[in-house]
Design a protein around this motif. Structure first.
Motif, mmCIF file in Angstrom:
data_model
loop_
_atom_site.group_PDB
_atom_site.id
_atom_site.type_symbol
_atom_site.label_atom_id
_atom_site.label_comp_id
_atom_site.label_asym_id
_atom_site.label_seq_id
_atom_site.Cartn_x
_atom_site.Cartn_y
_atom_site.Cartn_z
ATOM 1 N N SER A 15 0.858 -1.177 0.000
ATOM 2 C CA SER A 15 0.000 0.000 0.000
ATOM 3 C C SER A 15 0.899 1.233 0.000
ATOM 4 O O SER A 15 1.762 1.366 0.865
ATOM 5 C CB SER A 15 -0.885 -0.034 1.250
ATOM 6 O OG SER A 15 -1.663 1.121 1.308
ATOM 7 N N LEU B 191 1.298 5.525 -0.358
ATOM 8 C CA LEU B 191 0.698 6.854 -0.344
ATOM 9 C C LEU B 191 1.618 7.791 -1.123
ATOM 10 O O LEU B 191 2.829 7.843 -0.839
ATOM 11 C CB LEU B 191 0.552 7.346 1.109
ATOM 12 C CG LEU B 191 0.149 8.817 1.287
ATOM 13 C CD1 LEU B 191 -1.235 9.094 0.686
ATOM 14 C CD2 LEU B 191 0.160 9.190 2.779
ATOM 15 N N THR C 92 -2.733 5.327 -3.064
ATOM 16 C CA THR C 92 -3.548 6.458 -2.601
ATOM 17 C C THR C 92 -2.761 7.728 -2.888
ATOM 18 O O THR C 92 -1.563 7.782 -2.605
ATOM 19 C CB THR C 92 -3.799 6.354 -1.080
ATOM 20 O OG1 THR C 92 -4.405 5.094 -0.822
ATOM 21 C CG2 THR C 92 -4.694 7.468 -0.571
ATOM 22 N N SER D 18 -2.548 11.803 -2.124
ATOM 23 C CA SER D 18 -3.020 13.033 -1.475
ATOM 24 C C SER D 18 -2.559 14.189 -2.360
ATOM 25 O O SER D 18 -1.387 14.575 -2.332
ATOM 26 C CB SER D 18 -2.424 13.172 -0.068
ATOM 27 O OG SER D 18 -3.087 12.319 0.827
ATOM 28 N N GLU E 152 -7.532 12.025 8.711
ATOM 29 C CA GLU E 152 -7.607 11.272 7.457
ATOM 30 C C GLU E 152 -6.205 11.027 6.879
ATOM 31 O O GLU E 152 -5.892 9.923 6.412
ATOM 32 C CB GLU E 152 -8.486 12.040 6.450
ATOM 33 C CG GLU E 152 -8.593 11.441 5.063
ATOM 34 C CD GLU E 152 -9.162 10.027 5.005
ATOM 35 O OE1 GLU E 152 -9.608 9.488 6.042
ATOM 36 O OE2 GLU E 152 -9.139 9.441 3.902
ATOM 37 N N GLU E 153 -5.345 12.028 6.928
ATOM 38 C CA GLU E 153 -3.972 11.829 6.430
ATOM 39 C C GLU E 153 -3.230 10.828 7.319
ATOM 40 O O GLU E 153 -2.463 10.002 6.825
ATOM 41 C CB GLU E 153 -3.219 13.168 6.371
ATOM 42 C CG GLU E 153 -3.760 14.154 5.353
ATOM 43 C CD GLU E 153 -3.919 13.576 3.957
ATOM 44 O OE1 GLU E 153 -2.904 13.184 3.347
ATOM 45 O OE2 GLU E 153 -5.069 13.504 3.466
ATOM 46 N N LYS F 77 -4.167 7.386 6.316
ATOM 47 C CA LYS F 77 -3.471 6.962 5.082
ATOM 48 C C LYS F 77 -2.035 6.539 5.389
ATOM 49 O O LYS F 77 -1.530 5.570 4.827
ATOM 50 C CB LYS F 77 -3.458 8.114 4.065
ATOM 51 C CG LYS F 77 -4.827 8.509 3.533
ATOM 52 C CD LYS F 77 -4.657 9.713 2.598
ATOM 53 C CE LYS F 77 -5.941 10.384 2.227
ATOM 54 N NZ LYS F 77 -5.709 11.674 1.514
ATOM 55 N N GLU G 23 -1.763 3.085 7.061
ATOM 56 C CA GLU G 23 -1.933 1.960 6.135
ATOM 57 C C GLU G 23 -0.748 1.767 5.214
ATOM 58 O O GLU G 23 -0.484 0.667 4.748
ATOM 59 C CB GLU G 23 -3.184 2.207 5.276
ATOM 60 C CG GLU G 23 -4.450 1.950 6.042
ATOM 61 C CD GLU G 23 -5.683 1.941 5.137
ATOM 62 O OE1 GLU G 23 -6.767 1.827 5.702
ATOM 63 O OE2 GLU G 23 -5.538 2.045 3.902
ATOM 64 N N ALA G 24 -0.030 2.848 4.915
ATOM 65 C CA ALA G 24 0.975 2.789 3.845
ATOM 66 C C ALA G 24 2.254 2.076 4.285
ATOM 67 O O ALA G 24 2.753 2.268 5.393
ATOM 68 C CB ALA G 24 1.311 4.204 3.394
#
Ligand code: FAD
Length: 289
Positions: free
Chosen positions: A13, A15, A46, A48, A95-96, A99, A102-103
């Motif tokens: 995953s 970002l 993902t 941003s 929210e950041e 992310k 998860e990354a």
């Protein structure tokens, strides 16, 4: 509470934190190459897109939803760490942080602004890497919160490469990168991969630009097998207030006979190890200690 970052990252995953205003810029092209190549390899990607998100760059009271600890003497660092603990951070920061949690890999894609990241990306670091989440006194450098994750800078310059050599007009790029790669990424524990630098895309011919993007695509295929950059291990320091968090005297003495300092920042008055912030140490060497 307070353990969001100990969650294991989701395998494959990534970002991409992207800071450019235009979707037809070279930076956008570099970001698109990464999205396409990594998705092809089965990564969950993902992005941003900070300008598109109108990401707020300023660290202010509005970043905290709950009651402040001390509204009269507002201290951002204290309040934001407490808000992280209490889960009362503003939604955009939370929210950041989700992310990031998860990354497994984070790529920062940006044009170099004033020898650094654009303000919107600096604001992302200021606001998202909160105390508790990204660091603490116990969790920093190679014990840092994100030690199981990799991160890298991927950026364009206005200047040509020779201008950022040790004898170039801008001075050594290794020095320019030290605050970002050591002061932010390595400080928070990331294993920092060598930066991807696109030298002066606005001032080179189209075939050179195309080749730069092809090289990037090629590099992305083996990115996660790369050896990270070399930083001085925390074990080399006296990690106490009394010792001032300085290199241990025996380490300094041991280095006396060595031709170079340990890293760009930890040069201990010696010549800098060449390209310490641009290239990983050669295969088979451990780096610093
Ligand atoms: C506030 C500020 C501070 C700055 N500070 C510095 C500094 O400290 N040091 C420094 O070196 N520079 C500095 N710069 C310059 C800046 O780093 C460069 O302008 C920027 O890196 C160029 O990247 P870009 O993506 O904007 O290029 P663009 O201008 O978007 O692109 C360059 C060229 O690539 C073309 N292109 C786009 N997509 C593709 C594609 N897919 N294939 C091939 N070609 C493509 C574009 O059409 C264009 O011709 C600064 C600029 C600003 C505004």
């Amino acid at each position: 509470m307070g353990c969001i970052n100990s969650v294991k990252p989701v395998a494959k995953s990534v970002l991409i934190v992207f800071a450019h205003q235009s979707s037809n810029s070279f930076n956008a092209a570099a970001k698109d190459v990464a999205v396409k190549e990594l998705e092809k390899q089965g990564w969950t990607v993902t992005v941003s897109d900070l300008y598109a998100m109108e990401f707020k760059a300023t660290a202010t009271q509005q970043d905290i939803k709950g009651k402040l600890k001390n509204a009269e003497q507002f201290r951002y660092g204290d309040e934001i760490a407490a808000a992280w603990e209490a889960k009362t951070l503003s939604d955009d920061i939370a929210e950041e942080q989700r992310k990031i949690t998860e990354a497994e890999l984070i790529i920062f894609q940006f044009p170099l602004y004033w020898f650094s990241v654009p303000a919107i990306m600096k604001g992302w670091f200021d606001r998202v890497f909160t105390g508790g989440f990204a660091f603490s006194l116990q969790k920093m450098y190679d014990n840092g919160s994100f030690k199981h994750k990799k991160a890298m800078l991927s950026f364009t310059t206005g200047a040509m490469e020779s201008m950022f050599l040790p004898d170039g007009i801008n001075g050594d790029m290794n020095v320019t990168l030290w605050p970002l790669q050591n002061g932010i990424l390595h400080f928070c524990g990331f294993q920092v991969l060598a930066p991807q630098i696109f030298w002066s895309p606005a001032h080179c011919p189209e075939p050179v630009r195309v080749a730069m993007l092809q090289n990037w695509e090629q590099r992305l295929k083996g990115l996660m097998t790369e050896t990270p950059l070399k930083f001085a291990s925390s074990e080399l320091f006296d990690m106490s207030f009394q010792g001032g968090f300085r290199l241990r005297p025996d380490v300094v003495m041991e280095r006396e006979t060595q031709p170079h300092g340990i890293t760009t920042g930890h040069h201990i008055g010696k010549p800098l190890p060449p390209n310490n912030q641009l290239k990983a140490p050669p295969e088979g060497t451990t780096g610093t200690n």
